[in-house]
Design a protein around this motif. Structure first.
Motif, PDB file in Angstrom:
ATOM      1  N   THR A   1     -76.806  -3.726  29.659  1.00 41.00           N
ATOM      2  CA  THR A   1     -76.991  -4.697  28.581  1.00 41.00           C
ATOM      3  C   THR A   1     -75.666  -5.176  28.011  1.00 41.00           C
ATOM      4  O   THR A   1     -75.527  -6.340  27.631  1.00 41.00           O
ATOM      5  CB  THR A   1     -77.853  -4.109  27.451  1.00 41.00           C
ATOM      6  OG1 THR A   1     -77.270  -2.880  26.988  1.00 41.00           O
ATOM      7  CG2 THR A   1     -79.268  -3.858  27.911  1.00 41.00           C
ATOM      8  N   THR A   2     -74.662  -4.293  27.973  1.00 39.14           N
ATOM      9  CA  THR A   2     -73.369  -4.734  27.441  1.00 39.14           C
ATOM     10  C   THR A   2     -72.646  -5.647  28.416  1.00 39.14           C
ATOM     11  O   THR A   2     -71.911  -6.547  28.011  1.00 39.14           O
ATOM     12  CB  THR A   2     -72.481  -3.533  27.075  1.00 39.14           C
ATOM     13  OG1 THR A   2     -71.402  -3.986  26.258  1.00 39.14           O
ATOM     14  CG2 THR A   2     -71.917  -2.830  28.293  1.00 39.14           C
ATOM     15  N   MET A   3     -72.859  -5.475  29.720  1.00 39.04           N
ATOM     16  CA  MET A   3     -72.216  -6.347  30.696  1.00 39.04           C
ATOM     17  C   MET A   3     -72.900  -7.707  30.752  1.00 39.04           C
ATOM     18  O   MET A   3     -72.241  -8.753  30.771  1.00 39.04           O
ATOM     19  CB  MET A   3     -72.238  -5.710  32.095  1.00 39.04           C
ATOM     20  CG  MET A   3     -71.453  -6.493  33.145  1.00 39.04           C
ATOM     21  SD  MET A   3     -69.692  -6.523  32.760  1.00 39.04           S
ATOM     22  CE  MET A   3     -69.237  -8.153  33.354  1.00 39.04           C
ATOM     23  N   VAL A   4     -74.217  -7.719  30.771  1.00 38.51           N
ATOM     24  CA  VAL A   4     -74.970  -8.966  30.919  1.00 38.51           C
ATOM     25  C   VAL A   4     -74.971  -9.775  29.634  1.00 38.51           C
ATOM     26  O   VAL A   4     -74.867 -10.999  29.664  1.00 38.51           O
ATOM     27  CB  VAL A   4     -76.417  -8.670  31.369  1.00 38.51           C
ATOM     28  CG1 VAL A   4     -77.267  -9.930  31.345  1.00 38.51           C
ATOM     29  CG2 VAL A   4     -76.412  -8.070  32.768  1.00 38.51           C
ATOM     30  N   ALA A   5     -75.082  -9.102  28.502  1.00 41.51           N
ATOM     31  CA  ALA A   5     -75.300  -9.836  27.250  1.00 41.51           C
ATOM     32  C   ALA A   5     -74.467  -9.331  26.084  1.00 41.51           C
ATOM     33  O   ALA A   5     -74.689  -9.768  24.956  1.00 41.51           O
ATOM     34  CB  ALA A   5     -76.783  -9.766  26.879  1.00 41.51           C
ATOM     35  N   ASN A   6     -73.508  -8.412  26.307  1.00 45.00           N
ATOM     36  CA  ASN A   6     -72.757  -7.805  25.207  1.00 45.00           C
ATOM     37  C   ASN A   6     -73.712  -7.226  24.161  1.00 45.00           C
ATOM     38  O   ASN A   6     -73.432  -7.254  22.958  1.00 45.00           O
ATOM     39  CB  ASN A   6     -71.830  -8.838  24.542  1.00 45.00           C
ATOM     40  CG  ASN A   6     -70.702  -9.262  25.450  1.00 45.00           C
ATOM     41  OD1 ASN A   6     -70.023  -8.432  26.052  1.00 45.00           O
ATOM     42  ND2 ASN A   6     -70.501 -10.560  25.590  1.00 45.00           N
ATOM     43  N   ALA A   7     -74.861  -6.714  24.627  1.00 45.90           N
ATOM     44  CA  ALA A   7     -75.918  -6.261  23.712  1.00 45.90           C
ATOM     45  C   ALA A   7     -76.182  -4.773  23.848  1.00 45.90           C
ATOM     46  O   ALA A   7     -77.322  -4.320  23.710  1.00 45.90           O
ATOM     47  CB  ALA A   7     -77.205  -7.050  23.974  1.00 45.90           C
ATOM     48  N   GLY A   8     -75.141  -3.997  24.103  1.00 45.90           N
ATOM     49  CA  GLY A   8     -75.340  -2.556  24.236  1.00 45.90           C
ATOM     50  C   GLY A   8     -75.386  -1.820  22.919  1.00 45.90           C
ATOM     51  O   GLY A   8     -75.716  -0.632  22.880  1.00 45.90           O
ATOM     52  N   GLY A   9     -75.071  -2.508  21.796  1.00 43.69           N
ATOM     53  CA  GLY A   9     -75.010  -1.843  20.506  1.00 43.69           C
ATOM     54  C   GLY A   9     -76.283  -1.131  20.095  1.00 43.69           C
ATOM     55  O   GLY A   9     -76.257   0.063  19.772  1.00 43.69           O
TER      56      GLY A   9
END
Length: 271
Positions: free
Chosen positions: A169-177
């Motif tokens: 998710t952090t690679m695809v959308a910077n949404a790993g938080g």
């Protein structure tokens, strides 16, 4: 190249990106996961693929400020346990970005935002009767819940699962938080330990993503010029977060973040 320059933007579009950059700084020093709103704004104003590369240096600037603020509170055993699985997730996400076009990336970001909003709601319901990490006194040490030997295999499986999902998710959308927030909360972190560990985690992971994003054509000189203009707004956001971390009404703010994330996710899915 999939990047955009500062000169492509209208005044209102730049103002929206500047507000998103301010939210990045705020989220890094106060409410982890609030930058999902920033993600939605970037993906709405910019082409979806370009938005991931342009947002990355802005996030790194926020990570540096968070590390400077909470560097003494990181729990490194947790970080070392997560990194191998996160690396695998980043590789999977890179392969996906090679294959995916802008529409697929936009749809994926929207779906991920909605998934993360659901995860956040689920986490809040599970912890309503427990002490919240962000409600602990500022003097609490950075600790992790002791591992139960009987469940150590389960704990390793949980770390790997969250790590792979977080890396993707952090690679695809910077949404790993939100993924990592859920993992750290489930591990029993108190507020300062939570903030310090997540600060180092995202600084290391986001810096490691730079060559992947550059190789995919998502970062170049033009995008870095736009980043230079936006990073200025990260700093006041970080100071605002540091000031607000012990004053903010966390429950109300999370409700606003979840609502904005859901709206942003649906907007991306319906574009």
């Amino acid at each position: 190249m999939d990047t955009m320059t500062l000169w492509h933007l209208t005044h209102w579009e730049f103002a929206a990106l500047a507000f998103a950059a301010l939210l990045v700084g705020f989220s890094k020093t106060a409410v982890s996961g609030a930058n999902t709103v920033s993600l939605a704004i970037f993906a709405a104003v910019l082409p979806a693929r370009a938005s991931t590369g342009i947002l990355l240096p802005v996030l790194i600037a926020g990570d540096l400020l968070a590390v400077a603020t909470y560097r003494r509170h990181a729990h490194w055993p947790t970080l070392w346990r997560l990194f191998p699985a996160v690396g695998a997730g980043v590789v999977v996400g890179t392969v996906f970005l090679v294959w995916a076009d802008d529409a697929a990336v936009r749809t994926s970001i929207g779906a991920i935002l909605l998934l993360m909003a659901g995860v956040t709601v689920w986490r809040r319901r599970r912890t309503e009767t427990a002490a919240r990490p962000t409600e602990e006194p500022a003097t609490e040490p950075a600790t992790e819940a002791p591992a139960d030997p009987a469940t150590s295999r389960s704990a390793r499986l949980k770390a790997r699962s969250y790590g792979v999902l977080g890396g993707f998710t952090t690679m695809v959308a910077n949404a790993g938080g939100p993924v990592m927030s859920l993992y750290l909360l489930s591990a029993g972190f108190r507020k300062l330990g939570f903030l310090g560990t997540s600060a180092f985690f995202f600084l290391i992971v986001n810096v490691s993503k730079l060559p992947f994003s550059a190789g995919l054509g998502l970062i170049d000189g033009n995008s870095l010029l736009l980043d230079a203009a936006l990073v200025v707004f990260v700093v006041p956001g970080a100071f605002l977060g540091k000031w607000a971390v012990n004053r903010i009404n966390q429950r109300l703010f999370e409700q606003l973040v979840i609502g904005a994330t859901v709206v942003g996710g649906f907007q991306l899915l319906l574009r």
